[in-house]
Design a protein around this motif. Sequence first.
Motif, PDB file in Angstrom:
ATOM      1  N   TYR A  93       0.829  -1.201   0.000  1.00 41.76           N
ATOM      2  CA  TYR A  93       0.000   0.000   0.000  1.00 41.76           C
ATOM      3  C   TYR A  93       0.867   1.255   0.000  1.00 41.76           C
ATOM      4  O   TYR A  93       1.960   1.281   0.565  1.00 41.76           O
ATOM      5  N   GLU A  94       0.333   2.307  -0.605  1.00 39.07           N
ATOM      6  CA  GLU A  94       0.944   3.628  -0.530  1.00 39.07           C
ATOM      7  C   GLU A  94      -0.118   4.594  -0.008  1.00 39.07           C
ATOM      8  O   GLU A  94      -1.143   4.800  -0.648  1.00 39.07           O
ATOM      9  N   PHE A  95       0.133   5.163   1.193  1.00 37.96           N
ATOM     10  CA  PHE A  95      -0.856   6.014   1.834  1.00 37.96           C
ATOM     11  C   PHE A  95      -0.759   7.454   1.328  1.00 37.96           C
ATOM     12  O   PHE A  95       0.329   8.022   1.252  1.00 37.96           O
ATOM     13  N   LYS A  96      -1.903   8.036   1.009  1.00 34.91           N
ATOM     14  CA  LYS A  96      -1.998   9.453   0.675  1.00 34.91           C
ATOM     15  C   LYS A  96      -2.901  10.109   1.721  1.00 34.91           C
ATOM     16  O   LYS A  96      -4.066   9.723   1.875  1.00 34.91           O
ATOM     17  N   PHE A  97      -2.359  11.084   2.459  1.00 35.10           N
ATOM     18  CA  PHE A  97      -3.077  11.674   3.578  1.00 35.10           C
ATOM     19  C   PHE A  97      -3.818  12.945   3.171  1.00 35.10           C
ATOM     20  O   PHE A  97      -3.314  13.762   2.408  1.00 35.10           O
ATOM     21  N   HIS A  98      -5.042  13.108   3.748  1.00 33.74           N
ATOM     22  CA  HIS A  98      -5.883  14.256   3.429  1.00 33.74           C
ATOM     23  C   HIS A  98      -6.480  14.819   4.716  1.00 33.74           C
ATOM     24  O   HIS A  98      -7.224  14.122   5.422  1.00 33.74           O
ATOM     25  N   GLY A  99      -6.151  16.058   5.045  1.00 35.05           N
ATOM     26  CA  GLY A  99      -6.744  16.722   6.194  1.00 35.05           C
ATOM     27  C   GLY A  99      -8.098  17.295   5.819  1.00 35.05           C
ATOM     28  O   GLY A  99      -8.196  18.106   4.889  1.00 35.05           O
ATOM     29  N   VAL A 100      -9.159  16.864   6.514  1.00 29.76           N
ATOM     30  CA  VAL A 100     -10.530  17.261   6.151  1.00 29.76           C
ATOM     31  C   VAL A 100     -11.336  17.570   7.411  1.00 29.76           C
ATOM     32  O   VAL A 100     -10.891  17.341   8.534  1.00 29.76           O
ATOM     33  N   SER A 101     -12.550  18.056   7.198  1.00 31.84           N
ATOM     34  CA  SER A 101     -13.456  18.301   8.320  1.00 31.84           C
ATOM     35  C   SER A 101     -14.017  16.973   8.823  1.00 31.84           C
ATOM     36  O   SER A 101     -13.930  15.937   8.146  1.00 31.84           O
ATOM     37  N   ASP A 102     -14.604  17.016   9.999  1.00 32.33           N
ATOM     38  CA  ASP A 102     -15.170  15.814  10.599  1.00 32.33           C
ATOM     39  C   ASP A 102     -16.258  15.206   9.709  1.00 32.33           C
ATOM     40  O   ASP A 102     -16.261  14.003   9.449  1.00 32.33           O
ATOM     41  N   ASP A 103     -17.161  16.033   9.233  1.00 34.31           N
ATOM     42  CA  ASP A 103     -18.262  15.542   8.392  1.00 34.31           C
ATOM     43  C   ASP A 103     -17.748  14.974   7.070  1.00 34.31           C
ATOM     44  O   ASP A 103     -18.228  13.935   6.603  1.00 34.31           O
ATOM     45  N   GLU A 104     -16.786  15.663   6.460  1.00 32.82           N
ATOM     46  CA  GLU A 104     -16.251  15.183   5.182  1.00 32.82           C
ATOM     47  C   GLU A 104     -15.570  13.837   5.361  1.00 32.82           C
ATOM     48  O   GLU A 104     -15.645  12.971   4.490  1.00 32.82           O
ATOM     49  N   LEU A 105     -14.909  13.653   6.485  1.00 32.74           N
ATOM     50  CA  LEU A 105     -14.243  12.375   6.752  1.00 32.74           C
ATOM     51  C   LEU A 105     -15.266  11.241   6.804  1.00 32.74           C
ATOM     52  O   LEU A 105     -15.114  10.215   6.127  1.00 32.74           O
ATOM     53  N   LEU A 106     -16.312  11.413   7.596  1.00 27.34           N
ATOM     54  CA  LEU A 106     -17.299  10.352   7.767  1.00 27.34           C
ATOM     55  C   LEU A 106     -18.017  10.036   6.459  1.00 27.34           C
ATOM     56  O   LEU A 106     -18.167   8.864   6.095  1.00 27.34           O
ATOM     57  N   ILE A 107     -18.430  11.066   5.757  1.00 26.06           N
ATOM     58  CA  ILE A 107     -19.124  10.857   4.484  1.00 26.06           C
ATOM     59  C   ILE A 107     -18.178  10.273   3.440  1.00 26.06           C
ATOM     60  O   ILE A 107     -18.537   9.360   2.688  1.00 26.06           O
TER      61      ILE A 107
END
Length: 283
Positions: A75-89
Amino acid sequence: MKKSIKNFAFGIFVLASLTGAVSCSKKESAKSGVRVVNVAHTDYYRPYDFVNEKGESDGFEVAVLKAVDEILPQYEFKFHGVSDDELLIGVETGKYQVGTKGAWVTEERKKKFVIPSEPIGASVIGIAYRASDKDKITSLETLAEYNGGGKLVPIAPQNAQYNIIQEYNQAHPDKQIKLLPSEIFEISDAYTWVLEGRYDAYFSIKLAYESNVVNENAPYHKFADQLTYTPYKGIPTWPLFNKAEQEFADAYDGAIKTLRENGTITELSNKFFGEDVFSFVTD
């Protein structure tokens, strides 16, 4: 005119070169069996998950997942900082394969996500109460005995903390903590109500207490000398995987076991929290 033609031709050459490089990179990834997975994390929840001053993904859980990435060559991880709602959805819809946000397990989350076997971290929870009572209140048990039954600042029933106190009361039928349901209120009210004597304690996450009261620049630091805090236990926190990612979750579990055995997780916990948060987890 000739110069324009040359510039145009050069531009086509550069574009073709870049396209070829991307195509080649994709082919190499496909040949090597490496799968790119998108990892979402909250962008504000220090020190668990946040985006630092350099615009980089940072925090304890992010650091743990970066260590997991090192162990899993497939695997190659790509990280994304997002809001709480955007993460769950985003995780539920598959935009992200996994998300981490200092999340506790709930029955609703079990239905929507794959919950791995191994937690990623822990959230320490306990009681904030009057410093003048520190010789009388040293635990939930002594709070229950305080003045014939200690009174907690009301907790919203949908809050996971409400369930923790309910479970405690069910296990201690003869020593009940007085708990009332409530709507959301201002945090400052909770501390004020305790100091005024309306309630005996406020059930709070340790990190929140430190951020709100203990730290010198905390919004309610003026209460620091009048309040104290006692941890109750650590609640494990979990990454949330998309429902189609059971295989990925299993690979994560294996990597976490390795990181726990070699001391990496303890080292990272001490770095970000100043203590081993797993030492508070009792079950």
